[in-house]
Motif scaffolding. Structure first.
Motif, PDB file in Angstrom:
ATOM      1  N   HIS A  12       0.862  -1.182   0.000  1.00 30.45           N
ATOM      2  CA  HIS A  12       0.000   0.000   0.000  1.00 30.45           C
ATOM      3  C   HIS A  12       0.906   1.244   0.000  1.00 30.45           C
ATOM      4  N   PRO A  13       0.601   2.236  -0.855  1.00 31.62           N
ATOM      5  CA  PRO A  13       1.460   3.426  -0.905  1.00 31.62           C
ATOM      6  C   PRO A  13       1.588   4.149   0.432  1.00 31.62           C
ATOM      7  N   CYS A  53     -10.860   5.969  -2.551  1.00 28.16           N
ATOM      8  CA  CYS A  53      -9.784   5.658  -1.612  1.00 28.16           C
ATOM      9  C   CYS A  53      -9.471   6.936  -0.834  1.00 28.16           C
ATOM     10  N   PHE A  61      -7.048   7.807   0.760  1.00 29.15           N
ATOM     11  CA  PHE A  61      -5.646   8.245   0.673  1.00 29.15           C
ATOM     12  C   PHE A  61      -5.369   8.975  -0.641  1.00 29.15           C
ATOM     13  N   HIS A  62      -6.356   9.017  -1.554  1.00 29.20           N
ATOM     14  CA  HIS A  62      -6.037   9.487  -2.913  1.00 29.20           C
ATOM     15  C   HIS A  62      -5.500  10.931  -2.967  1.00 29.20           C
ATOM     16  N   CYS A  89      -1.800  10.493  -2.495  1.00 29.14           N
ATOM     17  CA  CYS A  89      -1.150   9.317  -3.085  1.00 29.14           C
ATOM     18  C   CYS A  89      -0.521   9.642  -4.438  1.00 29.14           C
ATOM     19  N   LEU A 131       0.285   7.612  -6.667  1.00 29.29           N
ATOM     20  CA  LEU A 131      -0.131   6.636  -7.669  1.00 29.29           C
ATOM     21  C   LEU A 131      -1.618   6.733  -8.007  1.00 29.29           C
ATOM     22  N   ALA A 132      -2.313   7.743  -7.463  1.00 30.12           N
ATOM     23  CA  ALA A 132      -3.773   7.813  -7.627  1.00 30.12           C
ATOM     24  C   ALA A 132      -4.163   7.923  -9.096  1.00 30.12           C
ATOM     25  N   CYS A 183      -9.367   5.442  -8.285  1.00 29.06           N
ATOM     26  CA  CYS A 183      -9.125   5.664  -6.854  1.00 29.06           C
ATOM     27  C   CYS A 183     -10.018   6.774  -6.302  1.00 29.06           C
ATOM     28  N   PRO A 191     -11.153   0.943  -2.518  1.00 25.79           N
ATOM     29  CA  PRO A 191     -10.578  -0.401  -2.699  1.00 25.79           C
ATOM     30  C   PRO A 191     -10.886  -1.285  -1.500  1.00 25.79           C
ATOM     31  N   CYS A 227      -5.754  -1.540  -1.891  1.00 27.56           N
ATOM     32  CA  CYS A 227      -5.237  -0.581  -2.867  1.00 27.56           C
ATOM     33  C   CYS A 227      -5.505  -1.130  -4.270  1.00 27.56           C
ATOM     34  N   HIS A 228      -6.037  -0.272  -5.153  1.00 25.11           N
ATOM     35  CA  HIS A 228      -6.301  -0.720  -6.524  1.00 25.11           C
ATOM     36  C   HIS A 228      -5.014  -1.083  -7.261  1.00 25.11           C
ATOM     37  N   ARG A 229      -3.898  -0.525  -6.808  1.00 22.35           N
ATOM     38  CA  ARG A 229      -2.650  -0.720  -7.556  1.00 22.35           C
ATOM     39  C   ARG A 229      -1.607  -1.523  -6.768  1.00 22.35           C
TER      40      ARG A 229
HETATM   41 FE1  SF4 Z   1      -3.228   5.251  -4.011  1.00 22.54          FE
HETATM   42 FE2  SF4 Z   1      -5.258   4.435  -5.505  1.00 22.54          FE
HETATM   43 FE3  SF4 Z   1      -3.977   2.698  -3.967  1.00 22.54          FE
HETATM   44 FE4  SF4 Z   1      -5.540   4.554  -2.886  1.00 22.54          FE
HETATM   45  S1  SF4 Z   1      -6.177   2.883  -4.220  1.00 22.54           S
HETATM   46  S2  SF4 Z   1      -3.550   3.989  -2.189  1.00 22.54           S
HETATM   47  S3  SF4 Z   1      -5.145   6.291  -4.237  1.00 22.54           S
HETATM   48  S4  SF4 Z   1      -3.137   3.810  -5.726  1.00 22.54           S
END
Ligand code: SF4
Length: 331
Positions: free
Chosen positions: A251-252, A289, A291-292, A295, A297-298, A302, A307, A320-322
């Motif tokens: 998770h980022p 999310c 955290f977007h 983040c 990586l958003a 997100c 997620p 986390c989607h990523r």
């Molecule tokens: Fe970042 Fe998206 Fe993962 Fe949330 S779901 S932590 S915004 S990459």
């Protein structure tokens, strides 16, 4: 997942507080302090809970202790649902779950001798007679590295580390199955932190205790915990074995926590409060999310879709989607 080996199970816990309204006609807003948290704690296990100040970890701890009232969800301690216990029934389960506070001095009455402070929980909740209780106090003092003679002194006559030993003796007086340690070393000199953490570890092994250890210092988590739950805005965003999460965070937010201190000084405490940007308000958390906004990586997904935790194997979950790409990048 439920298991007979779990001493504590928390399911879908929600805690929210009303925000004071400016006028009678203003809409009611809520602080979403804990927003659907689930975890279990096995016998003999130490679960770390980490996150920035204001992320919900203290409310979570207070609710598990039943010092705060949950809005929804359940808390099961040693197979018994304690979510809605009150009065005498709640008082009786207190002996099974005890707390070690951050600031031992604030929790010790300065007018009482240490042996009376350690005996207090026994007088309140145990059936031991006077002589047996005194023997138990001496045993507890010895367990935390203090002599019976030191029991006749007052809290101000002890150092910070010794006071935390007294706090631990008090917490263990009733032979609890779960000990909740809330930032147990953050008020202590760096030189004595390891001693207290080692003492907690030795007592866990010897007495078959299970710990929930709350800390914003990742070095503390790494030192003593078996698993760690990373909390962000009232939710667990990643949970799993410490060694695995520290080696390959999925998770980022966890990655940002781990990267908060330069590699040049790996022994420096790594604190959750050091990461980039500010924690959004728990009154109106971001959509998707949460955290977007912070983040790197958003993506659009997100911002729209929250997620759900996905299984990364070996009891490791990340929301986390990523997550997959993050692990691939790291590898
Ligand atoms: Fe970042 Fe998206 Fe993962 Fe949330 S779901 S932590 S915004 S990459």
């Amino acid at each position: 997942m439920t298991s007979a080996d779990n001493v504590l199970e928390v399911r879908d816990l929600v805690v929210r507080y009303p925000v004071r309204r400016r006028s009678l006609f203003a809409p009611q807003h809520w602080v979403h302090a804990v927003n659907g948290i689930s975890f279990s704690l096995a016998k003999g296990e130490t679960l770390g809970i980490v996150g920035e100040s204001g992320c919900g970890k203290t409310t979570l701890a207070r609710t598990v202790m039943r010092l705060a009232e949950p809005h929804a969800g359940s808390i099961t301690l040693n197979g018994r649902d304690i979510t809605h216990l009150h009065g005498e029934a709640l008082r009786r389960i207190r002996k099974d779950i005890q707390i070690v506070f951050q600031d031992p001095y604030a929790s010790l009455d300065p007018r009482e001798r240490v042996r009376d402070l350690v005996r207090e929980p026994l007088d309140a909740l145990s059936p031991l007679g006077r002589k047996e209780a005194e023997e138990r106090v001496d045993w507890l003092l010895a367990k935390v590295g203090l002599s019976a003679a030191q029991g006749d002194n007052y809290p101000h006559q002890f150092s910070g580390g010794q006071r935390q030993r007294i706090g631990i003796a008090r917490a263990l007086a009733l032979n609890p199955s779960v000990v909740l340690a809330d930032e147990p070393v953050s008020a202590l000199d760096v030189s004595v932190r390891a001693q207290i953490l080692n003492l907690l570890g030795d007592l866990r092994d010897e007495m078959g205790l299970s710990y929930i250890l709350i800390s914003h210092d990742l070095a503390v988590i790494e030192h003593v915990c078996d698993r760690v739950a990373v909390v962000y805005l009232g939710r667990i965003v990643e949970i799993g074995p410490v060694e695995r999460i520290f080696r390959a965070p999925s998770h980022p937010y966890t990655r940002a926590l781990l990267e908060a201190i330069p590699v040049a000084d790996p022994t420096a405490p790594r604190r959750a409060d050091d990461i980039y940007g500010e924690l959004p308000s728990p009154v109106s958390p971001p959509p998707g999310c949460t955290f977007h906004p912070r983040c790197p990586l958003a993506i659009d997904l997100c911002r729209q879709t929250r997620p759900e935790p996905t299984d990364r194997g070996d009891g490791h979950f990340a929301a986390c989607h990523r997550a997959q790409e993050l692990v691939a990048q790291a590898g």
